[in-house]
Design an enzyme around this catalytic site. Sequence first.
Site, short mmCIF file in Angstrom:
data_model
loop_
_atom_site.label_atom_id
_atom_site.label_comp_id
_atom_site.label_asym_id
_atom_site.label_seq_id
_atom_site.Cartn_x
_atom_site.Cartn_y
_atom_site.Cartn_z
N ARG A 1 45.06 35.88 43.64
CA ARG A 1 44.12 35.40 42.63
C ARG A 1 44.86 34.81 41.43
O ARG A 1 44.43 33.82 40.84
CB ARG A 1 43.21 36.57 42.20
CG ARG A 1 42.01 36.13 41.39
CD ARG A 1 41.00 37.25 41.24
NE ARG A 1 41.54 38.34 40.43
CZ ARG A 1 40.94 39.53 40.30
NH1 ARG A 1 39.79 39.78 40.92
NH2 ARG A 1 41.48 40.47 39.56
N LYS B 1 40.62 33.87 36.66
CA LYS B 1 40.77 34.86 35.59
C LYS B 1 41.58 34.27 34.44
O LYS B 1 42.79 34.46 34.35
CB LYS B 1 41.45 36.11 36.17
CG LYS B 1 40.92 37.40 35.57
CD LYS B 1 41.36 38.61 36.37
CE LYS B 1 41.00 39.89 35.65
NZ LYS B 1 39.59 40.25 35.73
N GLU C 1 27.28 37.86 36.66
CA GLU C 1 28.18 38.97 36.43
C GLU C 1 27.59 39.91 35.38
O GLU C 1 26.72 39.55 34.60
CB GLU C 1 29.53 38.47 35.91
CG GLU C 1 30.20 37.51 36.85
CD GLU C 1 31.66 37.81 37.08
OE1 GLU C 1 32.05 39.00 37.10
OE2 GLU C 1 32.40 36.85 37.25
C1 LIG Z 1 38.62 40.92 36.50
C2 LIG Z 1 37.18 40.61 36.59
C3 LIG Z 1 36.32 41.29 37.48
C4 LIG Z 1 36.76 42.46 38.32
O1 LIG Z 1 37.71 42.13 39.29
P1 LIG Z 1 38.54 43.30 39.98
O2 LIG Z 1 39.52 42.55 40.82
O3 LIG Z 1 37.60 44.09 40.78
O4 LIG Z 1 39.17 44.09 38.90
C5 LIG Z 1 35.00 40.88 37.55
N1 LIG Z 1 34.52 39.88 36.78
C6 LIG Z 1 35.32 39.23 35.90
C7 LIG Z 1 34.73 38.15 35.07
C8 LIG Z 1 36.66 39.56 35.78
O5 LIG Z 1 37.43 38.91 34.91
#
Ligand SMILES: *Cc1c(COP(=O)(O)O)cnc(C)c1O
Length: 337
Positions: free
Chosen positions: A80, A183, A219
Amino acid sequence: MENVDWAALPFNYHKTDYNVRISYKDGKWGEPELTQDEYISVHMSAPCLHYGVESFEGLKAFRGADGKVRLFRPDENGKRFAATARKLCMAELPVETFVEMCRMVVKANERFVPPYGTGATLYLRPLEIGMGAFLGVHPAKEFMVCVFVSPVGAYFKEGIKPIRVIVNPDYDRAAPRGTGDVKCGGNYAASLEAGEEANREGYANSMFVDAVHRKYIEECGAANFFGIKDNTYITPKSTSILPSITNKSLRQLAKDMGMKVEERPVAVDELSTFEECAACGTAAVISPIGYIYDKETGREWKFGDEPGKRCLEMYNKLQDIQYGRCDDPYGWTLVVE
Ligand SMILES: *Cc1c(COP(=O)(O)O)cnc(C)c1O
């Protein structure tokens, strides 16, 4: 570390011994190096400071019942991290190097990995920034990746407790063809105002709906959403949702538990049909949702003050794997030796 009330640690920066860094220059990556320096020297004209050329990750190391320290699916975070880099025109760190840096930094800070049974963990924060000095809007040519760690206490200090969330029509988190699926810090900056307003009004988080139709769930704060009904685990699918590794893991566990799994658009209207619903992510694993309020229409949905049965089952199963209390059939954990 001595005399630390591990369980009471907040989710906050706590100084440790080392962090690990690697630089990209002249078209290639150097070697990862451990340092004790907590500061990064950045030119005032660096694109990370002006144009949001920045990405990050978040994962945890767990001290197991057997005393071993395990990372949970660091390769997935590495993939990722590379996908985010591609989208932001940053240099892609090879996944093996990412995992090696995670391993190095945990090993070097082993005395900060909280003891088993405290609920506390060692949180890893990898980040990549565009370096160098220029003013025009174009991709950077120099980068730094840094991975630092911090011990953090249990997310739920008094057992899992369902949260309250608000659907607020005044804010969008991400656009369909924007950066919602990677991210990057910019997404977080863009969600702060909604989060602050939600907190002021007594909610743990703001639930974001899709920016086009204002109809489908995206989300829950900075976590993915899922609902359960008719023995089915249902999670929203959209190009502006961040693909959560926790969610991906829960989909597998749900199948293993005999549930069906659906990834598809989930309308806010569908909330009334769910038996349980929750937010999921690395920080809390699963945060059951007890109450949802839709600010625009005044509708509300109540799921109760206790976590649902399926949420608890999945939560316990995932934690069993993370803490090495059961088999790890998919090889999700990496023991740091
Ligand atoms: C990091 C994140 C998540 C959760 O991802 P994980 O890999 O399960 O920790 C979910 N939504 C957003 C917007 C994020 O930045």
